[in-house]
Design a protein around this motif. Structure first.
Motif, mmCIF file in Angstrom:
data_model
loop_
_atom_site.group_PDB
_atom_site.id
_atom_site.type_symbol
_atom_site.label_atom_id
_atom_site.label_comp_id
_atom_site.label_asym_id
_atom_site.label_seq_id
_atom_site.Cartn_x
_atom_site.Cartn_y
_atom_site.Cartn_z
ATOM 1 N N UNK A 1 18.326 -22.478 -2.162
ATOM 2 C CA UNK A 1 17.652 -23.267 -1.137
ATOM 3 C C UNK A 1 16.767 -24.293 -1.811
ATOM 4 N N UNK A 2 17.113 -25.556 -1.665
ATOM 5 C CA UNK A 2 16.407 -26.647 -2.333
ATOM 6 C C UNK A 2 15.290 -27.188 -1.446
ATOM 7 N N UNK A 3 14.258 -27.742 -2.058
ATOM 8 C CA UNK A 3 13.161 -28.316 -1.271
ATOM 9 C C UNK A 3 13.542 -29.665 -0.684
ATOM 10 N N UNK A 4 12.725 -30.155 0.220
ATOM 11 C CA UNK A 4 12.918 -31.503 0.757
ATOM 12 C C UNK A 4 14.013 -31.643 1.784
ATOM 13 N N UNK A 5 14.481 -30.546 2.344
ATOM 14 C CA UNK A 5 15.496 -30.631 3.379
ATOM 15 C C UNK A 5 16.913 -30.784 2.883
ATOM 16 N N UNK A 6 17.150 -30.652 1.586
ATOM 17 C CA UNK A 6 18.511 -30.772 1.060
ATOM 18 C C UNK A 6 19.347 -29.566 1.473
ATOM 19 N N UNK A 7 20.650 -29.755 1.683
ATOM 20 C CA UNK A 7 21.517 -28.628 2.040
ATOM 21 C C UNK A 7 21.521 -27.572 0.943
ATOM 22 N N UNK A 8 21.695 -26.302 1.293
ATOM 23 C CA UNK A 8 21.777 -25.247 0.276
ATOM 24 C C UNK A 8 22.949 -25.484 -0.667
ATOM 25 N N UNK A 9 22.816 -24.977 -1.869
ATOM 26 C CA UNK A 9 23.871 -25.097 -2.875
ATOM 27 C C UNK A 9 24.408 -23.703 -3.171
ATOM 28 N N UNK A 10 25.728 -23.549 -3.086
ATOM 29 C CA UNK A 10 26.344 -22.269 -3.416
ATOM 30 C C UNK A 10 26.509 -22.122 -4.919
ATOM 31 N N UNK A 11 26.017 -21.033 -5.456
ATOM 32 C CA UNK A 11 26.142 -20.755 -6.890
ATOM 33 C C UNK A 11 26.754 -19.367 -7.057
ATOM 34 N N UNK A 12 27.914 -19.313 -7.690
ATOM 35 C CA UNK A 12 28.620 -18.054 -7.911
ATOM 36 C C UNK A 12 28.561 -17.696 -9.392
ATOM 37 N N UNK A 13 28.217 -16.434 -9.666
ATOM 38 C CA UNK A 13 28.127 -15.958 -11.043
ATOM 39 C C UNK A 13 29.272 -14.997 -11.327
ATOM 40 N N UNK A 14 30.145 -15.365 -12.260
ATOM 41 C CA UNK A 14 31.174 -14.448 -12.735
ATOM 42 C C UNK A 14 30.534 -13.579 -13.802
ATOM 43 N N UNK A 15 30.558 -12.260 -13.575
ATOM 44 C CA UNK A 15 29.866 -11.337 -14.458
ATOM 45 C C UNK A 15 30.814 -10.244 -14.918
ATOM 46 N N UNK A 16 30.676 -9.848 -16.181
ATOM 47 C CA UNK A 16 31.497 -8.791 -16.736
ATOM 48 C C UNK A 16 30.650 -7.619 -17.176
ATOM 49 N N UNK A 17 31.199 -6.420 -17.037
ATOM 50 C CA UNK A 17 30.494 -5.212 -17.452
ATOM 51 C C UNK A 17 30.563 -5.077 -18.974
ATOM 52 N N UNK A 18 29.449 -4.728 -19.587
ATOM 53 C CA UNK A 18 29.405 -4.489 -21.022
ATOM 54 C C UNK A 18 28.557 -3.260 -21.303
ATOM 55 N N UNK A 19 28.512 -2.844 -22.571
ATOM 56 C CA UNK A 19 27.686 -1.700 -22.940
ATOM 57 C C UNK A 19 26.204 -1.974 -22.689
ATOM 58 N N UNK A 20 25.833 -3.250 -22.659
ATOM 59 C CA UNK A 20 24.436 -3.632 -22.438
ATOM 60 C C UNK A 20 24.157 -3.994 -20.985
ATOM 61 N N UNK A 21 25.097 -3.696 -20.085
ATOM 62 C CA UNK A 21 24.924 -4.046 -18.683
ATOM 63 C C UNK A 21 25.786 -5.232 -18.300
ATOM 64 N N UNK A 22 25.548 -5.760 -17.111
ATOM 65 C CA UNK A 22 26.337 -6.881 -16.622
ATOM 66 C C UNK A 22 25.891 -8.183 -17.284
ATOM 67 N N UNK A 23 26.884 -8.999 -17.707
ATOM 68 C CA UNK A 23 26.612 -10.264 -18.382
ATOM 69 C C UNK A 23 27.352 -11.393 -17.666
ATOM 70 N N UNK A 24 26.709 -12.538 -17.574
ATOM 71 C CA UNK A 24 27.319 -13.721 -16.966
ATOM 72 C C UNK A 24 28.223 -14.413 -17.971
ATOM 73 N N UNK A 25 29.446 -14.781 -17.547
ATOM 74 C CA UNK A 25 30.323 -15.533 -18.439
ATOM 75 C C UNK A 25 30.819 -16.838 -17.823
ATOM 76 N N UNK A 26 30.480 -17.088 -16.578
ATOM 77 C CA UNK A 26 30.783 -18.389 -15.979
ATOM 78 C C UNK A 26 29.942 -18.553 -14.727
ATOM 79 N N UNK A 27 29.643 -19.784 -14.391
ATOM 80 C CA UNK A 27 28.877 -20.113 -13.195
ATOM 81 C C UNK A 27 29.597 -21.240 -12.473
#
Length: 215
Positions: free
Chosen positions: A145-171
């Motif tokens: 949700x952006x300020x100033x009345x701008x339309x919301x922006x969809x952001x999708x996070x591609x995440x993979x499971x690892x030994x250290x938890x979930x990690x982002x590998x693409x947005x």
């Protein structure tokens, strides 16, 4: 401002990193679900950025420190870089691969810091993700949700499971993939100068903004 801002390259990376802000939560023995991780820690890091005097005043050094300590650890930067480089990654030596990861990380960190002031007032909505328990990869869909009345922006996070938890590998921001954006940019550099040409290009871009190499 009533239209969605343009988000090529630098701005796309900056908004994606800003919205996520992972690593704010303390380490836990159990794996934190990816949507919970995004929801809780994004708010924490955005709050930290808003309250820190240096960050509020636009201190590049402070912003870089915040990003490197609170965001980068929860990105699988090797996988992000490999996907962005594409097939030529397999032709790179281990030393070249390590250099590419380091320089690309520097570029993304600096891109975030440079564009921070444009997005500092955002809020993040994270709908729940239904997991069966056996997933190795998931996509966490959020709305910025952006300020100033701008339309919301969809952001999708591609995440993979690892030994250290979930990690982002693409947005993906409003349908524009971070990996694809940089893959197209990197392909031209590789075509002209090979892997070493891409490394030189990344180093030159980082040098222009005075970013010292990551250790």
């Amino acid at each position: 401002m009533t239209t969605t801002p343009m988000l090529p390259g630098r701005s796309l990376a900056a908004l994606a990193l800003l919205a996520l802000g992972l690593a704010g939560a303390p380490a836990r023995a159990q794996v934190v679900p990816p949507d919970e991780l995004v929801r809780s820690t994004s708010e924490q890091v955005l709050k930290m950025a808003a309250e820190d005097t240096g960050a509020k005043n636009g201190s590049t050094a402070k912003l870089v420190e915040l990003i490197e300590t609170r965001v980068v650890p929860h990105f699988d930067m090797r996988k992000v870089t490999r996907l962005a480089v594409g097939r030529p990654w397999r032709e790179a030596t281990p030393e070249q691969q390590a250099t590419l990861v380091r320089e690309f990380q520097n570029l993304l960190v600096r891109s975030y810091a440079a564009a921070y002031t444009a997005y500092r007032q955002v809020k993040v909505e994270v709908p729940p993700v239904k997991l069966t328990g056996g997933e190795e990869e998931v996509v966490v869909k959020t709305r910025i949700l952006l300020p100033g009345g701008a339309p919301p922006v969809g952001v999708d996070y591609a995440m993979g499971r690892s030994d250290a938890g979930w990690k982002v590998f693409n947005v993906t921001v409003d349908g524009v993939s971070l990996v694809t954006t940089y893959r197209n940019e990197f392909a031209a550099q590789i075509q002209n100068g090979g892997i070493d040409g891409l490394i030189g290009y990344l180093r030159e871009r980082n040098a222009r903004v005075g970013r010292p190499a990551a250790k």
